[in-house]
Design a protein around this motif. Structure first.
Motif, short mmCIF file in Angstrom:
data_model
loop_
_atom_site.label_atom_id
_atom_site.label_comp_id
_atom_site.label_asym_id
_atom_site.label_seq_id
_atom_site.Cartn_x
_atom_site.Cartn_y
_atom_site.Cartn_z
N SER A 2 0.82 -1.20 0.00
CA SER A 2 0.00 0.00 0.00
C SER A 2 0.86 1.25 0.00
CB SER A 2 -0.92 0.00 1.23
OG SER A 2 -1.64 1.20 1.31
N VAL A 3 0.37 2.30 -0.73
CA VAL A 3 1.08 3.58 -0.77
C VAL A 3 0.42 4.59 0.15
CG1 VAL A 3 1.90 3.21 -3.11
CG2 VAL A 3 -0.31 4.34 -2.75
N HIS A 4 -0.58 4.15 0.92
CA HIS A 4 -1.29 5.07 1.81
C HIS A 4 -0.35 5.55 2.92
CE1 HIS A 4 -4.31 6.65 4.55
NE2 HIS A 4 -5.18 6.57 3.56
N ALA A 7 -0.27 3.42 5.98
CA ALA A 7 0.45 2.16 5.79
C ALA A 7 1.95 2.38 5.93
CB ALA A 7 0.12 1.58 4.41
N LYS A 8 2.44 3.48 5.35
CA LYS A 8 3.86 3.78 5.47
C LYS A 8 4.26 4.03 6.92
CE LYS A 8 4.44 5.70 0.82
NZ LYS A 8 4.81 6.91 0.02
N SER A 9 3.37 4.72 7.64
CA SER A 9 3.66 5.00 9.06
C SER A 9 3.76 3.72 9.86
CB SER A 9 2.56 5.90 9.64
OG SER A 9 2.51 7.14 8.98
N LEU A 10 2.83 2.78 9.62
CA LEU A 10 2.86 1.50 10.33
C LEU A 10 4.12 0.71 9.99
CD1 LEU A 10 -0.87 0.35 10.01
CD2 LEU A 10 0.30 1.12 12.08
N PHE A 11 4.49 0.72 8.72
CA PHE A 11 5.67 -0.03 8.30
C PHE A 11 6.93 0.55 8.94
CE2 PHE A 11 9.18 -0.93 5.36
CZ PHE A 11 9.08 -2.31 5.27
N ALA A 94 -6.16 -7.39 16.33
CA ALA A 94 -5.55 -6.15 16.82
C ALA A 94 -6.31 -4.93 16.31
CB ALA A 94 -4.09 -6.06 16.37
N ALA A 95 -6.27 -3.88 17.11
CA ALA A 95 -6.82 -2.58 16.71
C ALA A 95 -5.72 -1.55 17.01
CB ALA A 95 -8.08 -2.26 17.48
N ILE A 96 -5.25 -0.90 15.98
CA ILE A 96 -4.12 0.03 16.11
C ILE A 96 -4.63 1.46 16.04
CG2 ILE A 96 -1.90 0.73 15.15
CD1 ILE A 96 -1.75 -2.06 13.83
N SER A 97 -4.25 2.24 17.03
CA SER A 97 -4.66 3.64 17.08
C SER A 97 -3.56 4.52 16.49
CB SER A 97 -4.95 4.06 18.53
OG SER A 97 -5.15 5.46 18.61
N ILE A 98 -3.96 5.37 15.55
CA ILE A 98 -3.01 6.29 14.91
C ILE A 98 -3.51 7.72 15.09
CG2 ILE A 98 -1.90 7.00 12.76
CD1 ILE A 98 -2.15 4.17 11.78
N SER A 99 -2.68 8.56 15.62
CA SER A 99 -3.05 9.95 15.85
C SER A 99 -2.31 10.86 14.88
CB SER A 99 -2.71 10.37 17.29
OG SER A 99 -3.02 11.73 17.49
N ASP A 100 -3.07 11.64 14.13
CA ASP A 100 -2.49 12.61 13.21
C ASP A 100 -2.72 13.99 13.81
OD1 ASP A 100 -1.42 13.94 11.11
OD2 ASP A 100 -3.07 13.60 9.72
N PRO A 101 -1.72 14.56 14.47
CA PRO A 101 -1.91 15.84 15.17
C PRO A 101 -2.46 16.93 14.25
CG PRO A 101 0.24 14.89 15.67
CD PRO A 101 -0.33 14.10 14.55
N ILE A 102 -3.39 17.69 14.78
CA ILE A 102 -3.97 18.80 14.01
C ILE A 102 -2.90 19.88 13.87
CG2 ILE A 102 -5.75 20.59 14.01
CD1 ILE A 102 -7.50 18.70 15.63
#
Length: 314
Positions: A2-4, A7-11, A94-102
């Protein structure tokens, strides 16, 4: 793969967690589901990774979320975090939480848009709880959540249809992701953040090189200033020629008994062009709207790396 961006952040996080030494397995039947996530087969196991909607729209088997996990997920979503679900053989593991700061300037950008009488919408693929939480923090009242890429474009068309009632209105779209590319191309004005995906950048009309939302305000204000200067130059040139051409042609000779000599007529035309060019060059000293972060140096956007593309239609 994935190029999302997620996805890159998780990798990247997985690489850092395992010191770049974790084992990678061969992948087969890899498929990207727009706005939902990905599915594939790894080591003979069916893998699903994506949003909540992927669990119910995988067209194979509905995957239930245990109450304990659901309560925690809801809590995180209300804080504005994005949840990525991971399933193996259609069982949630699993449930992964990802925070994208405003971005610090986001709220002030929305306030400025409101001052400019520009209506703001948030159209996102995130779940409604996360979208509402973020919208509340930055002051956006119109929210459309859990939208797929083509649904974003459909909403843009709907807004365009409503804007046609007022000939002076148009619809602009600001985005940076692959899922925004269709909407960016559909909008009257597509504005891409330069740090976004190549697809989004290619689909946009204006590309803001820096990842600074305030440049959206600068781009809009600069465009208004440029068009105002174009109108001023047009009026000046029109009035000048309306007066000077009849005089040079001798139309007023019967009353004034004087005529404009050819060399003076040529000089007058050159002076007109010089005035128009000088008026345009004054844009070099254009002062952009003051950035909310006071420590930033105020500089002319013409000296910034703001790329404006021109499209010519035959």
């Amino acid at each position: 793969g994935s190029v999302h961006p997620l996805a890159k952040s998780l990798f990247e996080y997985a690489e850092k967690l395992h010191n770049n030494s974790f084992k990678q397995f061969p992948i087969s039947n890899f498929e990207t589901l727009e706005g939902l996530g990905i599915t594939c087969i790894v080591d003979s196991k069916n893998i699903l990774i994506g949003s909540r909607n992927l669990l119910s729209k995988n067209n194979i088997k509905k995957i239930n979320i245990p109450n304990e996990i659901e309560n925690k997920v809801t809590e995180l979503e209300l804080k504005g975090e994005t949840i990525i679900f991971v399933c193996i053989n259609y069982e949630l593991i699993a449930a992964i939480s990802i925070s994208d700061p405003i971005k610090s300037e986001a709220k002030m950008v929305i306030e400025k848009l409101n001052e400019m009488k520009i209506e703001s919408w948030m159209i996102t693929g995130d779940n409604k709880r996360t979208a509402d939480s973020v919208a509340k923090q930055i002051g956006i009242k119109n929210v459309l959540a859990e939208t797929l890429p083509h649904e974003k474009a459909e909403k843009i068309r709907e807004l365009q249809k409503n804007s046609k009632k007022n000939k002076h209105e148009m619809v602009a779209m600001v985005g940076d992701g692959t899922n925004d590319s269709i909407a960016l191309a559909t909008a009257d004005l597509g504005i891409a953040i330069g740090t976004g995906t190549d697809v989004a950048v290619e689909a946009a009309d204006i590309v803001l090189i820096k990842s600074d939302l305030w440049d959206v305000i600068v781009a809009l204000d600069l465009s208004k200033t440029i068009f105002s200067r174009i109108r001023l130059n047009f009026v000046w040139s029109f009035v000048y020629n309306v007066v000077a051409i009849p005089f040079a042609a001798g139309l007023f000779y019967p009353w004034t008994r004087s005529a404009l000599q050819p060399h003076w007529a040529g000089a007058a035309m050159a002076a007109s062009s010089i005035c128009v060019v000088t008026s345009s060059m004054l844009l070099k000293y254009y002062i952009p709207p003051k950035h909310p972060n006071e420590h930033r140096k105020r500089a002319s956007p013409l000296r910034k790396k703001v790329l404006i593309r021109k499209y010519y239609h035959a």
